[in-house]
Scaffold this motif. Structure first.
Motif, PDB file in Angstrom:
ATOM      1  N   ASP A 164       0.820  -1.209   0.000  1.00 38.60           N
ATOM      2  CA  ASP A 164       0.000   0.000   0.000  1.00 38.60           C
ATOM      3  C   ASP A 164       0.856   1.262   0.000  1.00 38.60           C
ATOM      4  OD1 ASP A 164      -0.814   0.008   3.578  1.00 38.60           O
ATOM      5  OD2 ASP A 164       0.958  -0.698   2.478  1.00 38.60           O
ATOM      6  N   LYS A 165       1.983   1.224   0.713  1.00 44.54           N
ATOM      7  CA  LYS A 165       2.861   2.404   0.737  1.00 44.54           C
ATOM      8  C   LYS A 165       3.576   2.600  -0.604  1.00 44.54           C
ATOM      9  CE  LYS A 165       3.680   2.607   5.720  1.00 44.54           C
ATOM     10  NZ  LYS A 165       4.698   2.677   6.808  1.00 44.54           N
ATOM     11  N   ASP A 204       1.051   4.160  -2.840  1.00 48.17           N
ATOM     12  CA  ASP A 204       0.886   5.572  -2.466  1.00 48.17           C
ATOM     13  C   ASP A 204       2.034   6.421  -2.984  1.00 48.17           C
ATOM     14  OD1 ASP A 204      -0.543   4.840   0.821  1.00 48.17           O
ATOM     15  OD2 ASP A 204      -1.458   4.981  -1.175  1.00 48.17           O
ATOM     16  N   GLN A 205       3.255   5.896  -2.942  1.00 49.98           N
ATOM     17  CA  GLN A 205       4.414   6.651  -3.442  1.00 49.98           C
ATOM     18  C   GLN A 205       4.297   6.898  -4.941  1.00 49.98           C
ATOM     19  OE1 GLN A 205       7.519   7.924  -1.681  1.00 49.98           O
ATOM     20  NE2 GLN A 205       7.006   9.016  -3.552  1.00 49.98           N
ATOM     21  N   GLN A 229       1.520   6.983  -6.712  1.00 48.56           N
ATOM     22  CA  GLN A 229       0.442   7.944  -6.928  1.00 48.56           C
ATOM     23  C   GLN A 229       0.883   9.366  -6.572  1.00 48.56           C
ATOM     24  OE1 GLN A 229      -2.817   5.693  -4.766  1.00 48.56           O
ATOM     25  NE2 GLN A 229      -3.960   6.364  -6.558  1.00 48.56           N
ATOM     26  N   GLN A 230       1.746   9.497  -5.575  1.00 45.86           N
ATOM     27  CA  GLN A 230       2.239  10.817  -5.190  1.00 45.86           C
ATOM     28  C   GLN A 230       3.056  11.435  -6.320  1.00 45.86           C
ATOM     29  OE1 GLN A 230       1.202  11.975  -2.274  1.00 45.86           O
ATOM     30  NE2 GLN A 230       2.079  13.985  -2.654  1.00 45.86           N
TER      31      GLN A 230
END
Length: 617
Positions: free
Chosen positions: A43-44, A47-48, A50-51
């Motif tokens: 998940d992280k 998220d990275q 997508q950031q």
């Protein structure tokens, strides 16, 4: 994987704090914050990525994906390279779509992407039509690009990437603390149960010796209640109030060995279940589960085409994971060397896989007109193997609808393992038919097969011709094996019968018994809201112990062990292995001198490994 990494980090922090290495701990925290792998937390990582996309950081996005490729993706087999490339293409398209959807920087960021990526993308076919995107006034309304602007496409891409990384991290097996803790906990509980059982048996045995006048059997203390002498009138001699009730309850049936899950002791019980472990690495229904010739490793195949090679002695551990892009239908261990696996697909190929080197050695193209490889059997010498190839099924349904009068066409082929070439094609009389199951005898001189037309064929492997054949079942033959003395063969068919055949007298039955439907299939797994999953038998449906006196079969809650009887109208159940919540679809039995290992695999992807102790009379 993520939880194990976090737990390891906490242990390291506690150690550094205990030793007083505060500066080292600060450096560790700094490194963890900058960790690009995010502690293997999927998940992280998502998220990275997508950031980077939301911040229009194309350079950061490319560098981060390149790091993942060097660190993780490059270690995958070549067959997964195309999947990685498709995910990278979808990630770039996700970035481009985001630049267009943000109107403030639409033209500038979109054109910047194609300018910087032109050299890399202009030679790729999937990007050929995308260079016109910055010049289309409303690309979200263009039929060629509108699907990529939908919420469904972006969600599907992110879920696909998440699942790919999750499976990748599960297969790495870098840290296995959770599995080790679970194993130690189960072993501790099992030892406590065995100690309590031993205490109870010793107490019962002591009471029995005090109450009995005659001792008819000299048995160890912990199994003295397993075999009791019957009186002249055919009734069990009284052993006191506590034990007489339990014996009376068992006198109404031939055996109560399968009544108590967990291997409870009973009259005439030939086995004690010492332990039962679970292998839970599969996430879909099992098709095949086989122990190699040495009894050291197991290969299991599920309906998603995932193969796990694992060991169970001294601990249960995954050795290799094989993922196939094409559907797999059959699996068999090679005999010499025993590290090789034969894998039959649904697209007409057979792969020879080295489980030690974790790579494909050969891929053989069998026949395009008969793409389904239904069965594989390697000769005991290891010099050749038999391959059953079938045409596509005429009906995709496995329900009990009337079958077509003409069975599916098939071929039975002999291949040389060393030269990887076809040696010959066996003649299948009266017509070419799909062979569902194959088995060699101990020296490879005989081969027995069961076919979709209900016929068993016995082949002479010295002359490479059919020695005899006979109609064995109404419907298909699902599984066939030689008996211990190899004077007979056993078969299970679509008609639910378990039959023993004399190979010296063609078509003569030595025994004919009816099994429950959950032992022969088709296997049915029911769920909520009327959900129903149906699976046609593919793997081995029965297996024998080391002396050929007992047989292990499938059931809805676990394996069932029967005593083989000559000419009896029904099989005698002696032990229920239990442990499953879904129907068992295939079994195997690895036997040693006094201790054997039973494998039972079910439709929920769970494989139970039961260790048995044989009681010698």
């Amino acid at each position: 994987m993520g939880s194990a990494v976090e737990r390891t980090d906490e242990h390291v922090r506690e150690y550094l704090m205990y030793r007083g290495f505060t500066s080292t701990m600060k450096h560790l925290d700094t490194e963890i914050k900058a960790d690009k792998e995010k502690g293997f937390r999927v998940d992280k990582i998502i998220d990275q990525l997508q950031q980077f996309v939301l911040n229009f950081d194309l350079f950061g996005l490319k560098e981060y994906w390149l790091y993942l490729d060097r660190r993780l993706f490059c270690r995958l087999e070549d067959v997964y390279r195309s999947t990685v490339n498709k995910l990278r293409t979808s990630l770039y398209r996700y970035y481009v779509i985001n630049t267009i959807q943000v109107t403030s920087c639409r033209a500038r960021k979109t054109q910047e992407f194609f300018q910087k990526q032109a050299l890399e993308l202009q030679s790729q076919v999937e990007w050929r039509d995308w260079f016109i995107l910055p010049f289309i006034p409303t690309p979200e309304q263009n039929p060629a690009f509108s699907p990529y602007f939908s919420r469904q496409w972006s969600d599907t891409f992110l879920v696909s990437l998440h699942n790919f990384l999750s499976v990748l991290f599960q297969c790495m097996h870098i840290l296995c603390f959770d599995a080790e803790v679970q194993k130690m906990t189960s072993l501790t509980e099992e030892n406590e149960q065995l100690r309590q059982l031993l205490f109870v048996l010793q107490t019962e045995s002591r009471d029995q010796r005090e109450g009995d006048v005659m001792v008819h059997h000299k048995l160890p203390v912990y199994v003295q209640n397993m075999d009791q002498k019957k009186g002249d009138a055919g009734e069990v001699e009284p052993l006191g109030e506590a034990s007489s009730d339990s014996l009376d309850s068992c006198s109404n049936s031939r055996s109560c060995g399968g009544a108590a899950e967990g291997g409870g002791l009973s009259v005439e019980q030939p086995f004690i279940k010492l332990s039962q472990e679970e292998y839970g690495e599969h996430h879909s229904s099992i098709m095949h589960c086989r122990v190699d010739c040495s009894g050291r490793r197991v290969a299991s195949l599920d309906v998603d085409g995932v193969i796990k090679v694992w060991s169970f002695n001294p601990i249960m551990q995954t050795k290799a994971t094989i993922m196939s892009k094409s559907p797999l239908l059959s699996l068999e261990w090679a005999t010499k060397p025993d590290r090789l696996l034969l894998l039959g697909s649904g697209v007409g190929t057979v792969r020879l896989y080295d489980t030690d080197a974790k790579k494909n050695l050969y891929e053989m193209n069998i026949d395009e007109t008969h793409p389904r490889i239904l069965s594989l059997a390697c000769s005991p010498s290891g010099s050749s193997f038999v391959c059953s190839a079938a045409a596509l099924s005429r009906s995709g349904s496995v329900d009990s609808a009337p079958r077509l009068p003409i069975p599916v066409s098939g071929q039975l082929l002999l291949w040389d393992t060393k030269t990887v070439k076809q040696q010959l094609q066996f003649s299948l009389e009266p017509e070419p038919v799909a062979i569902n199951c194959t088995a060699f005898n101990h020296n490879g001189n005989l081969l027995v097969t069961g076919a979709a037309d209900g016929v068993i064929r016995l082949f002479d492997m010295q002359r490479y011709e059919s020695a005899m054949s006979w109609r064995a079942h109404d419907g298909e033959v699902y599984s066939v094996e030689f008996s211990y003395d190899e004077n007979t063969v056993f078969s299970i068919g679509e008609d639910g019968k378990f039959i023993q055949w004399n190979i010296h007298r063609c078509g003569v039955k030595q025994s004919d018994q009816v099994l429950p439907q959950d032992a022969t299939g088709p296997f049915i797994l029911s769920g909520y809201s009327g959900y129903k999953q149906v699976q046609v038998p593919r793997g081995r449906l029965f297996a024998f112990d080391s002396e050929g006196q007992h047989v292990l079969t499938c059931s809805s809650t676990g394996g069932l062990i029967y005593r083989l009887t000559n000419g009896e109208p029904a099989l005698e159940s002696v032990l229920s292995l239990g442990g499953h919540k879904a129907p068992v679809v295939t079994v195997d039995w690895c036997s040693a001198v006094d201790c054997g290992t039973c494998l039972t695999a079910s439709m929920d992807g769970k494989i139970k490994l039961s260790t048995l102790l044989a009681q010698k009379s």
